[in-house]
Design a protein around this motif. Structure first.
Motif, PDB file in Angstrom:
ATOM      1  N   PHE A  83      -4.871  16.196   8.260  1.00 27.61           N
ATOM      2  CA  PHE A  83      -4.711  15.153   7.635  1.00 27.61           C
ATOM      3  C   PHE A  83      -5.070  15.294   6.121  1.00 27.61           C
ATOM      4  CE2 PHE A  83      -5.815  14.180  12.074  1.00 27.61           C
ATOM      5  CZ  PHE A  83      -5.394  13.028  12.261  1.00 27.61           C
ATOM      6  N   VAL A  84      -4.477  14.638   5.412  1.00 29.48           N
ATOM      7  CA  VAL A  84      -4.647  14.897   3.814  1.00 29.48           C
ATOM      8  C   VAL A  84      -4.796  13.518   3.272  1.00 29.48           C
ATOM      9  CG1 VAL A  84      -3.462  15.423   1.673  1.00 29.48           C
ATOM     10  CG2 VAL A  84      -2.813  16.626   3.647  1.00 29.48           C
ATOM     11  N   PRO A  85      -6.037  13.182   2.557  1.00 25.96           N
ATOM     12  CA  PRO A  85      -6.603  12.300   2.054  1.00 25.96           C
ATOM     13  C   PRO A  85      -5.806  11.808   0.903  1.00 25.96           C
ATOM     14  CG  PRO A  85      -8.357  13.806   2.153  1.00 25.96           C
ATOM     15  CD  PRO A  85      -7.243  14.417   2.281  1.00 25.96           C
ATOM     16  N   VAL A  86      -5.458  10.632   0.756  1.00 27.36           N
ATOM     17  CA  VAL A  86      -4.733   9.968  -0.233  1.00 27.36           C
ATOM     18  C   VAL A  86      -5.440   9.687  -1.566  1.00 27.36           C
ATOM     19  CG1 VAL A  86      -3.167   8.000  -1.136  1.00 27.36           C
ATOM     20  CG2 VAL A  86      -2.756   8.934   1.303  1.00 27.36           C
ATOM     21  N   GLY A  87      -5.042  10.043  -2.637  1.00 29.23           N
ATOM     22  CA  GLY A  87      -6.169   9.991  -3.736  1.00 29.23           C
ATOM     23  C   GLY A  87      -6.032   8.549  -4.528  1.00 29.23           C
ATOM     24  N   ARG A  88      -5.653   8.548  -5.677  1.00 31.88           N
ATOM     25  CA  ARG A  88      -5.869   7.464  -6.423  1.00 31.88           C
ATOM     26  C   ARG A  88      -4.642   6.604  -5.978  1.00 31.88           C
ATOM     27  NH1 ARG A  88      -8.886   7.364 -11.061  1.00 31.88           N
ATOM     28  NH2 ARG A  88      -9.907   9.201 -11.425  1.00 31.88           N
ATOM     29  N   VAL A  89      -4.954   5.305  -5.938  1.00 28.40           N
ATOM     30  CA  VAL A  89      -3.852   4.153  -5.378  1.00 28.40           C
ATOM     31  C   VAL A  89      -3.864   3.166  -6.673  1.00 28.40           C
ATOM     32  CG1 VAL A  89      -3.393   2.370  -3.941  1.00 28.40           C
ATOM     33  CG2 VAL A  89      -4.380   4.552  -3.171  1.00 28.40           C
ATOM     34  N   ALA A  90      -2.658   2.906  -6.971  1.00 33.74           N
ATOM     35  CA  ALA A  90      -2.444   2.067  -8.374  1.00 33.74           C
ATOM     36  C   ALA A  90      -3.125   0.623  -7.913  1.00 33.74           C
ATOM     37  CB  ALA A  90      -1.003   1.930  -8.578  1.00 33.74           C
ATOM     38  N   THR A  91      -3.850   0.221  -9.057  1.00 34.58           N
ATOM     39  CA  THR A  91      -4.417  -1.235  -8.876  1.00 34.58           C
ATOM     40  C   THR A  91      -3.182  -2.231  -8.485  1.00 34.58           C
ATOM     41  OG1 THR A  91      -5.585  -0.803 -10.537  1.00 34.58           O
ATOM     42  CG2 THR A  91      -5.459  -2.977 -10.008  1.00 34.58           C
ATOM     43  N   ALA A 110       1.843  11.029   0.908  1.00 31.30           N
ATOM     44  CA  ALA A 110       2.355   9.956   1.027  1.00 31.30           C
ATOM     45  C   ALA A 110       3.796   9.325   0.717  1.00 31.30           C
ATOM     46  CB  ALA A 110       1.214   8.914   0.389  1.00 31.30           C
ATOM     47  N   ALA A 111       4.114  10.169   0.012  1.00 32.13           N
ATOM     48  CA  ALA A 111       5.459   9.710  -0.343  1.00 32.13           C
ATOM     49  C   ALA A 111       6.606  10.457   0.675  1.00 32.13           C
ATOM     50  CB  ALA A 111       5.996  10.324  -1.841  1.00 32.13           C
ATOM     51  N   THR A 112       6.364  11.537   1.036  1.00 28.61           N
ATOM     52  CA  THR A 112       6.997  12.304   1.935  1.00 28.61           C
ATOM     53  C   THR A 112       6.756  11.702   3.418  1.00 28.61           C
ATOM     54  OG1 THR A 112       6.548  14.399   0.847  1.00 28.61           O
ATOM     55  CG2 THR A 112       7.331  14.557   3.101  1.00 28.61           C
ATOM     56  N   ALA A 113       5.559  11.086   3.600  1.00 28.85           N
ATOM     57  CA  ALA A 113       5.275  10.674   5.033  1.00 28.85           C
ATOM     58  C   ALA A 113       6.177   9.252   5.251  1.00 28.85           C
ATOM     59  CB  ALA A 113       3.949  10.575   5.384  1.00 28.85           C
ATOM     60  N   LEU A 170       0.818  -1.357   0.098  1.00 32.43           N
ATOM     61  CA  LEU A 170       0.113   0.172  -0.014  1.00 32.43           C
ATOM     62  C   LEU A 170       0.796   1.269   0.009  1.00 32.43           C
ATOM     63  CD1 LEU A 170      -2.802   1.092   0.227  1.00 32.43           C
ATOM     64  CD2 LEU A 170      -2.539   1.217   2.718  1.00 32.43           C
ATOM     65  N   ILE A 171       1.981   1.257   0.713  1.00 26.70           N
ATOM     66  CA  ILE A 171       2.990   2.370   0.763  1.00 26.70           C
ATOM     67  C   ILE A 171       3.443   2.743  -0.559  1.00 26.70           C
ATOM     68  CG2 ILE A 171       5.069   3.332   1.850  1.00 26.70           C
ATOM     69  CD1 ILE A 171       4.075   1.750   4.415  1.00 26.70           C
ATOM     70  N   THR A 172       4.037   1.521  -1.041  1.00 26.47           N
ATOM     71  CA  THR A 172       4.775   1.744  -2.458  1.00 26.47           C
ATOM     72  C   THR A 172       3.531   2.316  -3.510  1.00 26.47           C
ATOM     73  OG1 THR A 172       6.224  -0.121  -1.901  1.00 26.47           O
ATOM     74  CG2 THR A 172       6.102   0.480  -4.287  1.00 26.47           C
ATOM     75  N   GLN A 173       2.620   1.858  -3.450  1.00 23.15           N
ATOM     76  CA  GLN A 173       1.591   2.263  -4.553  1.00 23.15           C
ATOM     77  C   GLN A 173       1.220   3.509  -4.162  1.00 23.15           C
ATOM     78  OE1 GLN A 173      -1.263  -0.845  -3.967  1.00 23.15           O
ATOM     79  NE2 GLN A 173      -0.231  -2.442  -5.171  1.00 23.15           N
ATOM     80  N   ILE A 191       0.047   0.381  14.508  1.00 24.67           N
ATOM     81  CA  ILE A 191       1.220  -0.135  14.130  1.00 24.67           C
ATOM     82  C   ILE A 191       2.467   0.337  13.823  1.00 24.67           C
ATOM     83  CG2 ILE A 191       1.696  -2.025  11.889  1.00 24.67           C
ATOM     84  CD1 ILE A 191      -1.461  -2.133  11.375  1.00 24.67           C
ATOM     85  N   ALA A 192       3.528  -0.086  14.486  1.00 23.73           N
ATOM     86  CA  ALA A 192       4.844   0.604  14.295  1.00 23.73           C
ATOM     87  C   ALA A 192       5.711  -0.257  13.407  1.00 23.73           C
ATOM     88  CB  ALA A 192       5.631   0.478  15.566  1.00 23.73           C
ATOM     89  N   ARG A 193       6.101   0.544  12.187  1.00 24.35           N
ATOM     90  CA  ARG A 193       6.854  -0.053  11.072  1.00 24.35           C
ATOM     91  C   ARG A 193       8.116   0.430  11.053  1.00 24.35           C
ATOM     92  NH1 ARG A 193       8.170   0.802   5.357  1.00 24.35           N
ATOM     93  NH2 ARG A 193       7.634  -1.149   4.451  1.00 24.35           N
ATOM     94  N   ASP A 194       9.206  -0.461  11.145  1.00 15.71           N
ATOM     95  CA  ASP A 194      10.551  -0.221  11.224  1.00 15.71           C
ATOM     96  C   ASP A 194      11.022  -0.115   9.689  1.00 15.71           C
ATOM     97  OD1 ASP A 194      10.957   0.355  13.911  1.00 15.71           O
ATOM     98  OD2 ASP A 194      10.902  -2.058  13.936  1.00 15.71           O
ATOM     99  N   LYS A 195      12.254   0.289   9.535  1.00 15.56           N
ATOM    100  CA  LYS A 195      12.803   0.689   8.141  1.00 15.56           C
ATOM    101  C   LYS A 195      12.977  -0.798   7.264  1.00 15.56           C
ATOM    102  CE  LYS A 195      15.354   4.819   9.455  1.00 15.56           C
ATOM    103  NZ  LYS A 195      16.694   5.657   9.536  1.00 15.56           N
ATOM    104  N   ASP A 196      13.138  -1.680   8.299  1.00  9.69           N
ATOM    105  CA  ASP A 196      13.292  -2.944   7.544  1.00  9.69           C
ATOM    106  C   ASP A 196      11.793  -3.700   7.023  1.00  9.69           C
ATOM    107  OD1 ASP A 196      12.349  -3.905   9.839  1.00  9.69           O
ATOM    108  OD2 ASP A 196      13.928  -4.934  10.367  1.00  9.69           O
ATOM    109  N   GLY A 197      10.949  -2.857   7.174  1.00 15.48           N
ATOM    110  CA  GLY A 197       9.618  -3.446   6.980  1.00 15.48           C
ATOM    111  C   GLY A 197       8.986  -4.252   7.990  1.00 15.48           C
TER     112      GLY A 197
END
Length: 437
Positions: A152-160, A94-97, A83-86, A421-427
């Motif tokens: 809060f900023v809504p994330v728009g289109r997300v790739a399929t 989303a890219a910045t955050a 979800l993050i990548t797309q 959910i806490a996410r670390d740099k290694d995923g």
């Protein structure tokens, strides 16, 4: 105290099925209050469960011991990474955050949806630092400060993502003025399953701590055996949780069947003890004061700080917490058997199994409330007066009995439920106990 350094927080609107609702979100930034209103509107308009997902900066201090860790190859971590990548491809916010690879993700399930998961699964965890407060990963565990003020900023289109059930499916505004939401059934399912399981395990830990303290005072071998048999179920449940959350299959070698038998046996004992307590209360004369010695016959140790009655209550709480984890495992296994109908199977399995626990919890709460409301009579004595020590003991006992009602917590679903959910740099991720918002 709030850190007023404003942060831009991306927020996704996640559906568990391919649904459309009127375009009520808009494209501009929103406040936390506006986001809460949006969740309520979406829950009312959509036929399928709707959740929101925010990403905040990872707090400097975070008590990870309260959560369940999952490595980067676990389905939950992979769906979140997908979800993050797309999202980063089409949303600068989303890219910045998410550029640092780490963050604190907060999924909020509306109250309307939370009712599908049954009473008894989620309730407030009291904070030791602040009276009446509850723990939350978004609040610094040391300072008590909220992690950050946010826009809060809504994330728009997300790739399929390639499939409707994937971590992200196409989201955008249709010609009719409705919005197709990001479809993320596996992500929502896994987050709820792990969050609720973490919450149940936290309640298990609390019950074990209380029981251990009580049994050290009582020296009751039979109760020690009950405690040991129940606490011994944890290993099988932990292994089964790890396997299912990696989408594996449960086998007989895990010992889960024997653990379930031990838990069901303990629940049977709790049911029988509950029936005796209810019968004893029913036999008390209506509207008359009751001597503590009379109550102690059916509720041994009621007037003490410890006591057999309180140990029985904690053993019931431990059995309930373990059973809640087992029910989650069974619901996840049932849902994974039919990926095309993933979330519906999960909710159906939970709803079918939670009723007994909800009834047991509410009935025990009823006993505690009835006890706390009793009027206590002074003991019968040949002496016309009592010593100061006897009066003090009577007052302490009366205070303890009247405080029993404070522990009669029956869960309600008046608020939304959050899974952090806490996410670390290694995923890899750590999922914290689900809590009311």
């Amino acid at each position: 105290m709030i850190n007023y350094r404003k942060a831009i927080v991306p927020v996704w609107t996640l559906a568990t099925d391919d649904v459309q609702v009127p375009a009520v979100a808009g494209d501009g930034p929103m406040t936390a209050e506006r986001l809460a209103e949006l969740r309520g509107v979406l829950a009312g308009l959509a036929d399928s469960p709707i959740a929101t997902l925010e990403v905040h900066p990872l707090p400097d201090r975070l008590d990870r011991s309260r959560g369940i860790p999952l490595d980067a190859v676990s389905p939950l971590a992979q769906h979140l990474s997908q979800l993050i990548t797309q999202s980063a491809r089409s949303s600068s916010a989303a890219a910045t955050a998410t550029a640092a690879g780490e963050g604190l993700f907060r999924m909020v399930v509306p109250a309307k949806v939370a009712t599908q998961f049954g009473q008894g699964f989620v309730c407030s965890m009291r904070s030791k630092a602040v009276a009446g407060g509850i723990h939350s990963a978004l609040v610094d565990s040391t300072t008590g400060k909220i992690a950050s003020g946010a826009t809060f900023v809504p994330v728009g289109r997300v790739a399929t993502a390639g499939a409707v059930g994937g971590a992200g499916a196409t989201a955008g505004v249709a010609a009719t003025g409705s919005v197709a939401l990001t479809v993320a059934a596996p992500l929502v399912l896994m987050a709820i399953a792990v969050g609720v399981s973490a919450h149940a395990d936290h309640k298990r830990q609390q019950a074990v701590e209380h029981i251990t303290e009580l049994l050290e005072q009582l020296h009751e071998q039979k109760l020690e055996d009950e405690h040991s048999e129940l606490d011994g179920c944890r290993d099988a449940i932990d292994k089964a949780t790890a396997i299912l959350l990696d989408q594996g299959k449960l086998g007989a070698s895990l010992g889960l069947d024997s653990a379930v038998h031990a838990i069901n046996t303990a629940l049977g004992k709790a049911d029988r003890r509950l029936a005796r307590w209810q019968s004893a209360l029913d036999k008390l004369p209506d509207g008359e004061a009751v001597e503590i010695s009379t109550l102690a016959k059916s509720f041994p140790g009621l007037d003490d700080q410890g006591g057999t009655f309180r140990a029985h209550l904690e053993l019931a709480a431990l059995a309930i917490a373990l059973k809640q984890r087992v029910i989650i495992l069974q619901a996840v296994e049932h849902a994974q058997s039919d990926p095309a109908n993933l979330f519906e199977n999960f909710a159906r399995a939970l709803k079918a199994d939670h009723q007994r626990l909800a009834t047991l919890q509410s009935s025990i709460a009823g006993v505690l409330e009835r006890l706390s409301a009793l009027e206590l009579a002074r003991p019968q004595s040949l002496r016309p007066v009592f010593t100061t020590g006897e009066v003090d003991r009577l007052m302490r006992a009366a205070h303890r009995i009247h405080k029993l009602g404070d522990g009669a917590m029956v869960d309600s679903w008046a608020t939304d439920v959050a899974i952090e959910i806490a996410r670390d740099k290694d995923g890899s991720v750590v999922v914290f106990p689900a809590l009311p918002v």
